[in-house]
Write an enzyme that holds these catalytic residues in place. Structure first.
Site, PDB file in Angstrom:
ATOM      1  N   GLU A 164      -2.715  -9.278   3.154  1.00  0.00           N
ATOM      2  CA  GLU A 164      -3.102  -9.790   4.478  1.00  0.00           C
ATOM      3  C   GLU A 164      -4.607  -9.713   4.693  1.00  0.00           C
ATOM      4  O   GLU A 164      -5.136 -10.274   5.657  1.00  0.00           O
ATOM      5  CB  GLU A 164      -2.377  -8.993   5.569  1.00  0.00           C
ATOM      6  N   HIS A 174      -3.815  -5.201  -0.371  1.00  0.00           N
ATOM      7  CA  HIS A 174      -3.452  -5.774   0.931  1.00  0.00           C
ATOM      8  C   HIS A 174      -3.538  -7.300   0.896  1.00  0.00           C
ATOM      9  O   HIS A 174      -4.626  -7.862   1.051  1.00  0.00           O
ATOM     10  CB  HIS A 174      -4.385  -5.236   2.017  1.00  0.00           C
ATOM     11  N   CYS A 180       0.834  -1.203   0.000  1.00  0.00           N
ATOM     12  CA  CYS A 180       0.000   0.000   0.000  1.00  0.00           C
ATOM     13  C   CYS A 180       0.873   1.259   0.000  1.00  0.00           C
ATOM     14  O   CYS A 180       1.561   1.523  -0.968  1.00  0.00           O
ATOM     15  CB  CYS A 180      -0.975  -0.037   1.174  1.00  0.00           C
TER      16      CYS A 180
END
Length: 453
Positions: free
Chosen positions: A395, A393, A309
């Site tokens: 995650e 992202h 990001c």
């Protein structure tokens, strides 16, 4: 050298961190005036009557929406953005990347599964939140569930907002708000408590794009997260890191030392096996120290690097690329990103208002991922060195885990580089580091954005 630098940095930050422990009222939440659900099954439901304090949501040079506040009562201002995520409001509201923004949910009902506890896992990381406090400047929803039901829930959304000293309110036709933001782009906005909107307050709109928000959300001193039995030690640059990014790394066998965003990482890189740059809020142009440090790092070291990001944007700027502000950004859990190396499409979780201009990437870098909705850049990779980054992202939290394999790819790069060393270096955190450094972020507390106009 690293141990002394880290210890000195921690000691200098301790004094300034001590004065930042107070919590402040700085957020406002909007809820719809529609009829609320009467109940839910499966458990005893706490009930709280909706607030009756009138409030207005005003878009600068745009429409004014009226509603009722719930939670604490405070006037706030920020950048109005929208997310199409259906779930994950606790994670979104505590994501440091949303600092300074008023978050509009397109999902009409928010709060129906309550708010979980601040329980921590075996790595001392928060299980259900992305940081210890609410980060966004405010939220706007069509309807809020005062009755909630979920086995992890311990309080309602309104109770959480009140406990965090965050003001909330119904109101608004969020469809009309999102239509305006989609057509006009992300806009400055404010939430005002009181009966009438006062046009004289227009000068008090705060533009978070003019503020170094990363400085406010980054740890003020290094801290360490140990992965028991791990043979790898990664230096992570905290620009507003999410808890689940930390978890994805330590659960895969890498201990972490987390540094402030402006830490001179190039001076201590030899004491680590890899470097990682986290997500974060705001315009990357404010992080010139980080950009300089990363440029020096790549000039002086061949250490494997990964960014996510904002970390992706800062890494791109460090190699000479440029970033652009998007019209209304990408904030959702279902955005398709194409892997240009394999032709595979991944459904990704995203939250960003800036993007890397792929046409400005230097010749030794190439695009890694591209957004299939708008064609924007979603990642880059070095053609020969173990350096890559993604705008989305991997995650998730919330969102799909299609791209979580990228953490494994990064740690494979780290292990390969470590194995290729002529002389083995044991970079695991020393007992001294484990004893001296904190085990969680240092000096990061909510700050009223309206106070920084």
């Amino acid at each position: 050298m690293f141990s002394k630098l880290a210890a000195n940095f921690a000691q200098r930050a301790a004094g300034s961190a001590a004065g930042t422990t107070r919590r402040v009222a700085f957020q406002t939440r909007f809820v719809s005036s529609q009829t609320l659900a009467n109940g839910s099954k499966g458990r005893a439901i706490p009930f709280q009557k909706p607030g009756s304090v009138p409030a207005t949501f005003t878009i600068r040079d745009g429409p004014v929406f009226r509603g009722k506040a719930f939670g604490a009562n405070a006037n706030i201002s920020g950048e109005a953005v929208f997310t199409t995520s259906l779930v994950g409001y606790p994670e979104s509201m505590t994501d440091p990347s949303y600092r300074g923004q008023i978050l509009v949910f397109t999902q009409p009902l928010i709060g129906n599964y309550g708010v979980p506890s601040n329980e921590r896992d075996e790595y001392n990381l928060l299980k259900y939140f992305e940081s210890p406090h609410i980060q966004c400047a405010g939220v706007v929803v069509s309807d809020v569930a005062l009755n909630y039901s979920h086995w992890t829930a311990v309080e309602s959304l309104s109770e959480w907002c009140a406990r965090e000293a965050s003001p909330p309110s119904p109101a608004s036709d969020t469809r009309a708000i999102v239509t305006h933001l989609r057509e006009q782009g992300s806009s400055l906005a404010r939430i005002s408590i009181g009966d009438e909107y006062d046009a004289d307050e227009d000068e008090s709109f705060v533009d978070p794009g003019q503020i170094n928000l990363v400085k406010r959300v980054s740890t003020k001193a290094p801290f360490v997260i140990e992965s028991p039995g791990a043979d790898l030690h990664v230096a992570l640059i905290d620009c507003g890191v999410k808890e689940n990014i930390l978890r994805q790394l330590v659960s895969r066998g890498a201990s972490l030392t987390v540094f402030p965003y402006n830490y001179p990482i190039h001076k201590v890189a030899d004491h680590f096996d890899g470097v990682f740059i986290s997500n974060g809020p705001g315009d990357p142009i404010h992080c010139q120290e980080t950009v300089y440090n990363l440029a020096r790092l790549m000039e002086t070291s061949s250490i494997p690097i990964m960014g996510i990001c904002l970390g992706h944007q800062l890494l791109a700027m460090a190699v000479g690329a440029k970033t652009i502000k998007m019209k209304y950004g990408n904030r959702a859990h279902n955005i398709p990103a194409l892997d240009l190396t394999t032709g595979q499409c991944h459904i990704t979780s995203q939250n960003h208002g800036y993007a890397v201009d792929a046409s400005t990437l230097p010749n030794d870098f190439k695009e890694y991922f591209v957004n299939l909705n708008d064609g924007s850049n979603e990642g880059m990779m070095h053609r020969t060195r173990p350096i890559f980054s993604t705008q989305f992202h991997p995650e998730a939290k919330g969102g799909p885990m299609d791209s979580s394999y990228l953490f494994e790819k990064y740690l494979e790069n780290v292990r390969a580089a470590k194995s290729a060393q002529r002389v083995y270096k044991d970079n695991r955190p020393s007992q001294y580091v484990l004893d001296v450094l904190s085990k969680e972020r240092v000096g990061v507390e909510p700050v009223p954005l309206v106070g920084f106009a």
